[in-house]
Design a protein around this motif. Structure first.
Motif, PDB file in Angstrom:
ATOM      1  N   ALA A 109       0.854  -1.190   0.000  1.00  0.00           N
ATOM      2  CA  ALA A 109       0.000   0.000   0.000  1.00  0.00           C
ATOM      3  C   ALA A 109       0.892   1.243   0.000  1.00  0.00           C
ATOM      4  O   ALA A 109       1.974   1.257   0.585  1.00  0.00           O
ATOM      5  CB  ALA A 109      -0.905   0.003   1.226  1.00  0.00           C
ATOM      6  N   VAL A 123      -6.591  -0.596   5.184  1.00  0.00           N
ATOM      7  CA  VAL A 123      -6.103  -0.258   3.841  1.00  0.00           C
ATOM      8  C   VAL A 123      -5.406  -1.507   3.317  1.00  0.00           C
ATOM      9  O   VAL A 123      -4.315  -1.851   3.758  1.00  0.00           O
ATOM     10  CB  VAL A 123      -5.142   0.940   3.879  1.00  0.00           C
ATOM     11  CG1 VAL A 123      -4.636   1.280   2.481  1.00  0.00           C
ATOM     12  CG2 VAL A 123      -5.823   2.152   4.514  1.00  0.00           C
ATOM     13  N   ASP A 124      -6.029  -2.187   2.378  1.00  0.00           N
ATOM     14  CA  ASP A 124      -5.520  -3.498   1.977  1.00  0.00           C
ATOM     15  C   ASP A 124      -4.383  -3.365   0.950  1.00  0.00           C
ATOM     16  O   ASP A 124      -3.955  -2.266   0.592  1.00  0.00           O
ATOM     17  CB  ASP A 124      -6.656  -4.374   1.466  1.00  0.00           C
ATOM     18  CG  ASP A 124      -6.511  -5.821   1.935  1.00  0.00           C
ATOM     19  OD1 ASP A 124      -5.413  -6.382   1.757  1.00  0.00           O
ATOM     20  OD2 ASP A 124      -7.483  -6.372   2.480  1.00  0.00           O
ATOM     21  N   CYS A 127      -3.209  -0.696  -2.273  1.00  0.00           N
ATOM     22  CA  CYS A 127      -4.004   0.530  -2.328  1.00  0.00           C
ATOM     23  C   CYS A 127      -3.080   1.731  -2.524  1.00  0.00           C
ATOM     24  O   CYS A 127      -1.911   1.739  -2.108  1.00  0.00           O
ATOM     25  CB  CYS A 127      -4.808   0.718  -1.043  1.00  0.00           C
ATOM     26  SG  CYS A 127      -6.264  -0.346  -0.914  1.00  0.00           S
ATOM     27  N   LEU A 141     -10.979  -0.423   2.869  1.00  0.00           N
ATOM     28  CA  LEU A 141     -10.561  -0.327   1.471  1.00  0.00           C
ATOM     29  C   LEU A 141     -10.013  -1.692   1.075  1.00  0.00           C
ATOM     30  O   LEU A 141      -8.985  -2.129   1.600  1.00  0.00           O
ATOM     31  CB  LEU A 141      -9.479   0.732   1.280  1.00  0.00           C
ATOM     32  CG  LEU A 141      -9.807   2.175   1.678  1.00  0.00           C
ATOM     33  CD1 LEU A 141      -8.625   3.084   1.375  1.00  0.00           C
ATOM     34  CD2 LEU A 141     -11.066   2.666   0.973  1.00  0.00           C
ATOM     35  N   VAL A 145      -7.351  -0.501  -4.290  1.00  0.00           N
ATOM     36  CA  VAL A 145      -8.204   0.695  -4.423  1.00  0.00           C
ATOM     37  C   VAL A 145      -7.319   1.919  -4.551  1.00  0.00           C
ATOM     38  O   VAL A 145      -6.317   2.055  -3.845  1.00  0.00           O
ATOM     39  CB  VAL A 145      -9.134   0.833  -3.209  1.00  0.00           C
ATOM     40  CG1 VAL A 145      -9.802   2.208  -3.181  1.00  0.00           C
ATOM     41  CG2 VAL A 145     -10.185  -0.269  -3.210  1.00  0.00           C
ATOM     42  N   GLN A 146      -7.677   2.828  -5.455  1.00  0.00           N
ATOM     43  CA  GLN A 146      -6.983   4.096  -5.606  1.00  0.00           C
ATOM     44  C   GLN A 146      -7.915   5.235  -5.198  1.00  0.00           C
ATOM     45  O   GLN A 146      -9.067   5.289  -5.634  1.00  0.00           O
ATOM     46  CB  GLN A 146      -6.516   4.300  -7.042  1.00  0.00           C
ATOM     47  CG  GLN A 146      -5.509   3.257  -7.503  1.00  0.00           C
ATOM     48  CD  GLN A 146      -4.918   3.584  -8.857  1.00  0.00           C
ATOM     49  OE1 GLN A 146      -4.674   4.740  -9.187  1.00  0.00           O
ATOM     50  NE2 GLN A 146      -4.679   2.556  -9.653  1.00  0.00           N
ATOM     51  N   PRO A 161     -12.760  -4.133  -4.276  1.00  0.00           N
ATOM     52  CA  PRO A 161     -11.414  -4.172  -4.841  1.00  0.00           C
ATOM     53  C   PRO A 161     -11.313  -3.522  -6.216  1.00  0.00           C
ATOM     54  O   PRO A 161     -12.280  -3.478  -6.991  1.00  0.00           O
ATOM     55  CB  PRO A 161     -11.093  -5.666  -4.926  1.00  0.00           C
ATOM     56  CG  PRO A 161     -12.041  -6.331  -4.008  1.00  0.00           C
ATOM     57  CD  PRO A 161     -13.269  -5.492  -3.997  1.00  0.00           C
ATOM     58  N   THR A 164     -11.317   2.857  -8.518  1.00  0.00           N
ATOM     59  CA  THR A 164     -10.690   4.170  -8.434  1.00  0.00           C
ATOM     60  C   THR A 164     -11.732   5.182  -7.981  1.00  0.00           C
ATOM     61  O   THR A 164     -12.813   5.284  -8.580  1.00  0.00           O
ATOM     62  CB  THR A 164     -10.125   4.609  -9.797  1.00  0.00           C
ATOM     63  OG1 THR A 164      -9.080   3.702 -10.176  1.00  0.00           O
ATOM     64  CG2 THR A 164      -9.558   6.017  -9.734  1.00  0.00           C
TER      65      THR A 164
END
Length: 204
Positions: A109, A123-124, A127, A141, A145-146, A161, A164
């Protein structure tokens, strides 16, 4: 450590720093009526010549204000990471960022500058959080993910997953995001839908 902003957010940052053995020596604030925050002196407006060797964290929750303040700071920026947070060794965390108690940040991340990752958020892996983002308490998240700059993801949101979320967005508390979100959108619901445009500078 110095703080800019004598706020409730500053109280939490001070708690985090104390948990890591660091001390807040003074707080700047543009409200000259504020004289202290607990046992910490509020010394007035920002002074670039005050304790020049000390790092500084901007202790303001509003993303847009945090961005404006960052542009005038001459001190180097610190970070505050609570010891209960689980941060994978491959994750990167930018200057000025605050990681609250119970946060989990997984492998690879990337968290930008002056980000707030609030209490018990996840926050996975892979990210990417842009600068001045705020991830509110209890957010999940999922992987890859952005999140674009200056976006607020409200408390308890879940983001599926590989999505954006654009810059300058407001994702309302409790939303479940299952599609890409464009820049500047206000989003809410389960599943989340765009319900309007977010006006930069509005309270978050």
């Amino acid at each position: 450590m110095l703080l800019y902003g004598a706020s409730g957010h500053a109280k939490v940052i001070n708690s985090i720093l104390r948990a890591t053995g660091q001390e807040v020596t003074a707080i700047f604030d543009d409200d000259l009526g504020k004289k202290n925050l607990g046992d910490i002196a509020v010394v007035g407006q920002y002074d670039p010549d005050f304790q020049t060797a000390a790092p500084l964290i901007i202790s303001i929750g509003y993303n847009d204000i945090r961005r404006k303040v960052a542009g005038k700071i001459r001190h180097r920026f610190g970070r505050a990471i609570h010891p209960s947070a689980l941060i994978d060794e491959t994750a990167t965390i930018g200057e000025g960022t605050v990681i609250m108690p119970g946060v989990i940040v997984q492998a690879d991340a990337r968290i930008g500058r002056h980000v707030i990752v609030n209490t018990a958020a996840t926050v996975d892996h892979d990210c990417l959080l842009g600068d001045f983002v705020h991830i509110a308490p209890g957010v999940v998240l999922c992987g890859a993910v952005q999140v674009g700059e200056s976006t607020l993801i409200g408390a308890g949101c879940v983001v599926a997953p590989n999505l954006t979320i654009g810059a300058n967005c407001l994702i309302a508390a409790g939303s479940v995001v299952t599609t890409h979100i464009p820049d500047g959108a206000t989003v809410r619901g389960n599943p989340a839908r765009v319900v309007g445009n977010f006006e930069a500078g509005s309270p978050r």
